[in-house]
Design a protein around this motif. Sequence first.
Motif, PDB file in Angstrom:
ATOM      1  N   ARG A  44       0.462  -0.963   0.182  1.00 22.83           N
ATOM      2  CA  ARG A  44      -0.341   0.124  -0.001  1.00 22.83           C
ATOM      3  C   ARG A  44       0.710   1.164   0.176  1.00 22.83           C
ATOM      4  NH1 ARG A  44      -5.030   0.167   3.792  1.00 22.83           N
ATOM      5  NH2 ARG A  44      -5.240   2.272   2.947  1.00 22.83           N
ATOM      6  N   ALA A  45       2.161   1.441   0.766  1.00 23.04           N
ATOM      7  CA  ALA A  45       2.720   1.996   0.930  1.00 23.04           C
ATOM      8  C   ALA A  45       3.625   2.568  -0.494  1.00 23.04           C
ATOM      9  CB  ALA A  45       4.032   2.079   2.184  1.00 23.04           C
ATOM     10  N   LEU A  46       3.503   1.913  -0.818  1.00 25.01           N
ATOM     11  CA  LEU A  46       5.105   1.395  -2.236  1.00 25.01           C
ATOM     12  C   LEU A  46       3.811   1.112  -3.873  1.00 25.01           C
ATOM     13  CD1 LEU A  46       8.081   1.301  -0.314  1.00 25.01           C
ATOM     14  CD2 LEU A  46       7.735   3.141  -1.478  1.00 25.01           C
ATOM     15  N   PRO A  47       2.686   1.380  -4.149  1.00 29.59           N
ATOM     16  CA  PRO A  47       2.237   1.045  -5.327  1.00 29.59           C
ATOM     17  C   PRO A  47       3.206   0.172  -6.571  1.00 29.59           C
ATOM     18  CG  PRO A  47       0.775   2.554  -4.379  1.00 29.59           C
ATOM     19  CD  PRO A  47       2.349   3.004  -3.539  1.00 29.59           C
ATOM     20  N   GLU A  48       4.153   0.778  -6.184  1.00 32.47           N
ATOM     21  CA  GLU A  48       5.083   0.048  -7.788  1.00 32.47           C
ATOM     22  C   GLU A  48       5.547  -0.840  -7.705  1.00 32.47           C
ATOM     23  OE1 GLU A  48       7.535   3.680  -4.926  1.00 32.47           O
ATOM     24  OE2 GLU A  48       5.247   2.916  -6.151  1.00 32.47           O
ATOM     25  N   TYR A  49       5.910  -0.994  -6.085  1.00 32.97           N
ATOM     26  CA  TYR A  49       6.329  -2.111  -6.260  1.00 32.97           C
ATOM     27  C   TYR A  49       5.741  -3.447  -5.227  1.00 32.97           C
ATOM     28  CZ  TYR A  49      10.569  -0.148  -4.596  1.00 32.97           C
ATOM     29  OH  TYR A  49      12.072   0.732  -5.311  1.00 32.97           O
ATOM     30  N   GLU A  50       6.173  -4.966  -5.732  1.00 32.89           N
ATOM     31  CA  GLU A  50       5.338  -5.723  -5.264  1.00 32.89           C
ATOM     32  C   GLU A  50       6.495  -6.532  -4.276  1.00 32.89           C
ATOM     33  OE1 GLU A  50       3.671  -8.709  -4.096  1.00 32.89           O
ATOM     34  OE2 GLU A  50       2.319  -7.243  -5.690  1.00 32.89           O
ATOM     35  N   PRO A  51       5.808  -6.778  -2.975  1.00 33.50           N
ATOM     36  CA  PRO A  51       7.305  -6.754  -1.436  1.00 33.50           C
ATOM     37  C   PRO A  51       6.800  -8.818  -1.818  1.00 33.50           C
ATOM     38  CG  PRO A  51       5.614  -5.065  -0.992  1.00 33.50           C
ATOM     39  CD  PRO A  51       4.726  -5.419  -2.570  1.00 33.50           C
ATOM     40  N   HIS A  52       8.125  -9.100  -1.364  1.00 36.84           N
ATOM     41  CA  HIS A  52       8.446 -10.612  -1.730  1.00 36.84           C
ATOM     42  C   HIS A  52       8.640 -10.435   0.306  1.00 36.84           C
ATOM     43  CE1 HIS A  52       8.980 -14.060  -3.091  1.00 36.84           C
ATOM     44  NE2 HIS A  52      10.919 -13.967  -2.144  1.00 36.84           N
ATOM     45  N   LEU A  53       7.979 -11.658   0.158  1.00 36.08           N
ATOM     46  CA  LEU A  53       7.788 -12.259   0.998  1.00 36.08           C
ATOM     47  C   LEU A  53       8.707 -13.114   1.653  1.00 36.08           C
ATOM     48  CD1 LEU A  53       6.704 -12.864   4.625  1.00 36.08           C
ATOM     49  CD2 LEU A  53       4.978 -14.517   3.575  1.00 36.08           C
ATOM     50  N   VAL A  54       9.966 -13.201   2.693  1.00 30.83           N
ATOM     51  CA  VAL A  54      10.743 -14.458   2.918  1.00 30.83           C
ATOM     52  C   VAL A  54      10.352 -14.325   4.355  1.00 30.83           C
ATOM     53  CG1 VAL A  54      13.623 -15.150   3.333  1.00 30.83           C
ATOM     54  CG2 VAL A  54      12.549 -13.220   1.709  1.00 30.83           C
ATOM     55  N   PRO A  55      10.182 -15.932   4.609  1.00 34.33           N
ATOM     56  CA  PRO A  55       9.747 -16.173   6.184  1.00 34.33           C
ATOM     57  C   PRO A  55      10.374 -16.052   6.708  1.00 34.33           C
ATOM     58  CG  PRO A  55       8.844 -18.069   4.447  1.00 34.33           C
ATOM     59  CD  PRO A  55       9.663 -16.921   3.873  1.00 34.33           C
ATOM     60  N   SER A  56      10.415 -15.958   8.405  1.00 37.99           N
ATOM     61  CA  SER A  56      11.675 -16.121   9.348  1.00 37.99           C
ATOM     62  C   SER A  56      12.002 -17.806   9.291  1.00 37.99           C
ATOM     63  CB  SER A  56      11.181 -15.579  10.293  1.00 37.99           C
ATOM     64  OG  SER A  56      10.898 -14.485  10.312  1.00 37.99           O
ATOM     65  N   VAL A  57      12.585 -18.361  10.288  1.00 37.62           N
ATOM     66  CA  VAL A  57      12.840 -18.834  10.662  1.00 37.62           C
ATOM     67  C   VAL A  57      13.661 -19.544  11.919  1.00 37.62           C
ATOM     68  CG1 VAL A  57      14.995 -21.366  10.159  1.00 37.62           C
ATOM     69  CG2 VAL A  57      14.179 -19.990   8.219  1.00 37.62           C
ATOM     70  N   ILE A  58      12.652 -19.920  12.171  1.00 38.02           N
ATOM     71  CA  ILE A  58      13.057 -20.464  13.767  1.00 38.02           C
ATOM     72  C   ILE A  58      13.278 -22.303  14.059  1.00 38.02           C
ATOM     73  CG2 ILE A  58      11.368 -20.458  16.146  1.00 38.02           C
ATOM     74  CD1 ILE A  58      10.826 -18.002  14.033  1.00 38.02           C
ATOM     75  N   ASP A  59      14.533 -21.814  14.894  1.00 39.86           N
ATOM     76  CA  ASP A  59      15.445 -22.981  15.475  1.00 39.86           C
ATOM     77  C   ASP A  59      14.880 -23.664  16.100  1.00 39.86           C
ATOM     78  OD1 ASP A  59      17.510 -25.026  16.114  1.00 39.86           O
ATOM     79  OD2 ASP A  59      18.886 -22.684  16.299  1.00 39.86           O
ATOM     80  N   THR A  60      14.247 -24.956  15.928  1.00 34.99           N
ATOM     81  CA  THR A  60      13.409 -25.621  16.452  1.00 34.99           C
ATOM     82  C   THR A  60      14.294 -26.730  17.536  1.00 34.99           C
ATOM     83  OG1 THR A  60      12.578 -27.089  14.843  1.00 34.99           O
ATOM     84  CG2 THR A  60      11.397 -25.735  15.255  1.00 34.99           C
ATOM     85  N   GLU A  61      15.651 -26.653  16.682  1.00 40.46           N
ATOM     86  CA  GLU A  61      16.750 -27.847  17.652  1.00 40.46           C
ATOM     87  C   GLU A  61      16.846 -26.789  19.192  1.00 40.46           C
ATOM     88  OE1 GLU A  61      17.972 -30.963  17.473  1.00 40.46           O
ATOM     89  OE2 GLU A  61      15.494 -30.791  15.799  1.00 40.46           O
ATOM     90  N   SER A  62      17.430 -25.574  18.685  1.00 40.12           N
ATOM     91  CA  SER A  62      17.576 -24.833  19.991  1.00 40.12           C
ATOM     92  C   SER A  62      16.761 -24.367  20.086  1.00 40.12           C
ATOM     93  CB  SER A  62      18.826 -23.606  19.345  1.00 40.12           C
ATOM     94  OG  SER A  62      19.288 -23.912  18.457  1.00 40.12           O
ATOM     95  N   PHE A  63      15.921 -23.733  20.713  1.00 41.34           N
ATOM     96  CA  PHE A  63      14.572 -23.626  21.103  1.00 41.34           C
ATOM     97  C   PHE A  63      13.275 -24.846  21.027  1.00 41.34           C
ATOM     98  CE2 PHE A  63      16.205 -19.645  19.712  1.00 41.34           C
ATOM     99  CZ  PHE A  63      16.346 -18.906  20.501  1.00 41.34           C
ATOM    100  N   ARG A  64      13.923 -25.017  22.064  1.00 41.12           N
ATOM    101  CA  ARG A  64      12.735 -26.590  21.990  1.00 41.12           C
ATOM    102  C   ARG A  64      12.782 -26.992  23.641  1.00 41.12           C
ATOM    103  NH1 ARG A  64      14.816 -30.778  19.573  1.00 41.12           N
ATOM    104  NH2 ARG A  64      13.837 -32.567  20.452  1.00 41.12           N
ATOM    105  N   PRO A  65      11.816 -27.587  24.194  1.00 40.88           N
ATOM    106  CA  PRO A  65      10.892 -28.513  25.964  1.00 40.88           C
ATOM    107  C   PRO A  65      12.215 -28.646  27.148  1.00 40.88           C
ATOM    108  CG  PRO A  65       9.610 -28.563  24.082  1.00 40.88           C
ATOM    109  CD  PRO A  65      10.686 -28.077  23.493  1.00 40.88           C
ATOM    110  N   ALA A  66      12.798 -28.615  27.810  1.00 41.18           N
ATOM    111  CA  ALA A  66      14.071 -28.507  28.635  1.00 41.18           C
ATOM    112  C   ALA A  66      12.883 -30.820  28.712  1.00 41.18           C
ATOM    113  CB  ALA A  66      13.898 -28.323  29.948  1.00 41.18           C
ATOM    114  N   ALA A  67      13.613 -31.219  29.291  1.00 42.40           N
ATOM    115  CA  ALA A  67      13.800 -32.905  29.419  1.00 42.40           C
ATOM    116  C   ALA A  67      12.501 -32.872  30.896  1.00 42.40           C
ATOM    117  CB  ALA A  67      14.454 -33.647  28.893  1.00 42.40           C
TER     118      ALA A  67
END
Length: 378
Positions: A131-154
């Motif tokens: 909407r702010a830049l009608p001349e552009y088509e923004p491209h979505l690059v999704p974030s990556v969540i590191d589910t190996e580092s961020f995981r429940p403790a045993a």
Amino acid sequence: MTGRVIYASFEFQFPLGGIRALNQQVSLLRAAGVEAFRWTPTPGFRYTWFADDVPALSSTTLDLGPEDVLVLPEVSVLPDHDPAPGGRKVVFSQGHYVTFLAGPGPGPYPGWSSRPALWTVSKAGVDMLRRALPEYEPHLVPSVIDTESFRPAATGRVRRIAWMSRKRPVESTLLRRLLHADPRSRGVDLYDIHAVPHEEVARVLSDTSVFIALGAPEGEGFGLPPAEAMASGCLVTGYAAGGGAELFDSPSAWRIPELETDRLADKALELLDLPDQDEVRRAGRQWVADRYTADAAVRALVEGIRQARALPGGPARATHPAAWMDELLKRFPVPPEAYAVVEPPAVSASRSGPSRRDGTAVRPWPPATGAGCGGGPG
């Protein structure tokens, strides 16, 4: 895929999620066979606050080949300061609310010799920038969540409520007071993870019961902390802060209206005793793991690079945007010194728990080192 992909980054030696995300993308692209590099001005520079092992280029200027693509943080964009005249460029907006901070005028964006590609990190960012830049088509690059580092403790969960005060230090003083004054907090560890190293944050979240998402008051491009908390098995409540709205579709997240700090404290304390919470925690972790994957990010990056290379461009001499740091600093309402190098927080005992973190010792960071990237750990 021929040619290099070069990410310009600033030399901040304290945790900023946007910088970590840039380095993560370099690693992902290298693993996918793309010749990717991080670019910082100082020879031999390495970040000390995370495991920095990506291939790096170190110089104030750089010669770009005909197929090279230069990726620039949104906060480095200044009108009439083209970092690579004639070259192919991407503006990577990790924070759509700050995209126009250094170039607020309504004229052509970004005012360079040729139009760059535009990437962003959330559905809200795509919609807002379109909407702010009608001349552009923004491209979505999704974030990556590191589910190996961020995981429940045993070892299971501790009755702990955690949050990160860096971007809302004033409201956080009220939040802490509200939590501490409530009788339901007796025996609960109240933990501010501000200035805690990345690996320690993952350890703390692994057995934390509830995470409070605050985000920046001016808005977030996405919001890594609540997603990482959900991956760790935390129940999450807090503010969507714009770009994080999609995260509150998760079964383990509860959205609170902006600045209703009393409701935020109430919900966090209520969630400590949520029925069937183990099942909810597992569902929330799976929800994150299914959506924010390395495969999805690599597919989006490869397509974004293809689109950038389809734009007009060729060989160019690039100048690192740190060259106009003095001008960039003038555009920031909060100077980078506010994001300070912080000593390990002091641990003090209180009735709220044996390891509550209440204070920090701050050393100002020299402002000449750089400007902040979008995103962040708070």
